[in-house]
Every structure is written in C-alpha cells, then in structure tokens.
Design an enzyme around this catalytic site. Structure first.
Site, PDB file in Angstrom:
ATOM      1  N   SER A 139       0.850  -1.189   0.000  1.00 13.88           N
ATOM      2  CA  SER A 139       0.000   0.000   0.000  1.00 13.88           C
ATOM      3  C   SER A 139       0.886   1.240   0.000  1.00 13.88           C
ATOM      4  O   SER A 139       2.078   1.167   0.337  1.00 13.88           O
ATOM      5  CB  SER A 139      -0.879  -0.005   1.253  1.00 13.88           C
ATOM      6  OG  SER A 139      -1.547   1.229   1.446  1.00 13.88           O
ATOM      7  N   TYR A 176      -4.100  -0.764   9.979  1.00 12.23           N
ATOM      8  CA  TYR A 176      -3.861  -0.966   8.540  1.00 12.23           C
ATOM      9  C   TYR A 176      -2.446  -0.523   8.168  1.00 12.23           C
ATOM     10  O   TYR A 176      -1.717  -1.230   7.479  1.00 12.23           O
ATOM     11  CB  TYR A 176      -4.896  -0.185   7.739  1.00 12.23           C
ATOM     12  CG  TYR A 176      -4.833  -0.416   6.245  1.00 12.23           C
ATOM     13  CD1 TYR A 176      -5.465  -1.509   5.674  1.00 12.23           C
ATOM     14  CD2 TYR A 176      -4.139   0.459   5.415  1.00 12.23           C
ATOM     15  CE1 TYR A 176      -5.423  -1.730   4.299  1.00 12.23           C
ATOM     16  CE2 TYR A 176      -4.079   0.251   4.047  1.00 12.23           C
ATOM     17  CZ  TYR A 176      -4.724  -0.846   3.493  1.00 12.23           C
ATOM     18  OH  TYR A 176      -4.659  -1.057   2.129  1.00 12.23           O
TER      19      TYR A 176
END
Length: 254
Positions: free
Chosen positions: A146, A159
């Site tokens: 990410s 996350y």
C-alpha cells in the site's frame, strides 16, 4: 523465449486471495487474461469474478476460506497443492478499520493484523514448504502492499502497521528464498476505485485533496494493479526479488 512468451502465464496455476471484488477481482481478470488458471480464495461469493473470467475465455476455480484463520488458510493451500502444484501466490486479501488512534479497539487491531499480515505470512510459509518439498519446482509470491507501507496516513493505525509489515516481509522472504527458487515481490497500490476507498471518495474534501496530489489526475482502477501483478508472476520478472512497485499514478513522486 520470445518477447510475448515472457509475459505469458499460460499453463500456470495462480492462487489469488480476496478475489471476490475490487483489486482482487482486477488481479484475477488480468492473470486469466495472461493465460493463467486463477484459483480464487475468500469467504464471500466470487460469482462475479468467475463470470468476468469465463466471458473472457479464462479459467477460474473458487475455493472458500476464512483467511482470518491462518491455520485454515494454510490447510486450504496444502489441499489446493495436493490437487496440482501452484505456480504463484498473490496475497491480496485485506481489510481496513478507521478510527482515531486514541479510540481504536483491540478487536479492530487484531482483525486487521490477522488478515493483512498473519495469514499472509503463513500462506507464504505453506507455499514455500510445498515448493521446496517438490524437487525442481519454482514459484512466485506477489504481496499487495500500500502507499501506507511508505507513509503514515491518518485514522488507520492497524492498517498502516500491517502494510509496513507487508513491505518488510516481502524483503525478508526475498532474502531467504531467492536462491531457493521463489521470487517474492509486492505491488503497492495508490488510491484505487474499490470498496475500501469508498469512504474517501464519498468525502468531497478528502477526494479533492487526494486527486490534487496524483499527477495522473485520476483514481486508479483494479486492472491497473492486476496488470502489474501479472508481470511479477510472469517470466519477464524472473530477476526481480524483494521489490515493492508503487502503482499510484505518481503519488509517491509528488
């Protein structure tokens, strides 16, 4: 090897987690379009993905599994391998929980880490054990990282921690397994038009701020990620180990 065959996945069995929607669906379609037989894994229906691949003349098999249970995930991969060896593993499945860090619950921390990091590691371990236990086999792992593998973000503590972990594990596994016949790399998606970013796209101020920073001037689409993953699974990337490729419209270059 011809230039085209270097990018072909013909005859390859590729296991893709979280193949039901979004980035996982885009990856599945791209892999199938390159000739691969996609084994989609997840706990939600993958009928839409199967229909898209079937319409394109590709091969898709659905395997139900709750990836939050890393022991079940490992057993699933072993069972799939017992049917026929797997050439590539795409660790795409991921979840996100949004809350101010002062309020993030332990459950929201554990849920994200279990899916995004713990199962990723033990699926990779199971894949490695099967490859190393089969003389002459080679394999490829592609992890989905990410932008938050490189940045902090806001309101997504678990996350961000998990995606930093994905970057680290990609490098560590590459260092351990490159000489043993497994390529381990990752793709780091930018802001992609998926369910995970729905809240951001629905917020006019956040969406405008994000778009203003993306040199390409648009949100990415799932196949933008899928095509990069297909490349990392193909022979064309055989000398790549431990790389994390941003596919972000230029976000990190800004």
């Amino acid at each position: 090897m011809s230039d085209l065959s270097a990018f072909s996945l013909a005859g390859k069995r590729i296991l893709v987690t979280g193949a039901n929607t979004g980035i996982g669906q885009g990856i599945s379609v791209s892999v199938a379009s390159a000739g691969g037989h996609v084994i989609g894994v997840g706990r939600s229906s993958m009928e839409d993905t199967a229909a898209m691949i079937s319409a394109a003349g590709g091969k898709f098999s659905a395997v139900p599994c709750d990836l939050a249970d890393h022991k079940a995930a490992k057993s699933m991969l072993d069972d799939v391998w017992a049917e026929a060896p797997v050439d590539g593993l795409v660790n795409n499945a991921g979840i996100i929980r949004r809350a101010d860090s002062i309020d993030l619950s332990e459950a929201d921390w554990d849920d994200v880490m279990d899916v995004n990091l713990k199962s990723l590691f033990f699926l990779s371990q199971a894949f490695g054990n099967n490859v190393f236990g089969t003389p002459g086999r080679h394999g490829k792992i592609v992890n989905i990282a990410s932008m938050l593998s490189f940045q902090g973000g806001i309101r997504v503590a678990s996350y961000t921690a998990s995606k930093h972990g994905v970057l680290g594990l990609t490098r560590l596994l590459a260092c351990e397994w490159a000489e043993k016949g497994i390529n381990v790399n990752a793709v780091a998606p930018g802001y992609i038009n998926t369910n995970n970013t729905e809240a951001l796209r629905a917020d006019p101020d956040r969406s405008a701020a994000i778009l203003a920073r993306i040199p390409a001037g648009r949100w990415g689409e799932p196949d933008d990620i899928g095509n990069a993953v297909a490349f990392l699974l193909a022979p064309a990337s055989d000398y790549m180990h431990g790389a994390t490729i941003p596919v972000d419209g230029g976000w990190l270059a800004r």
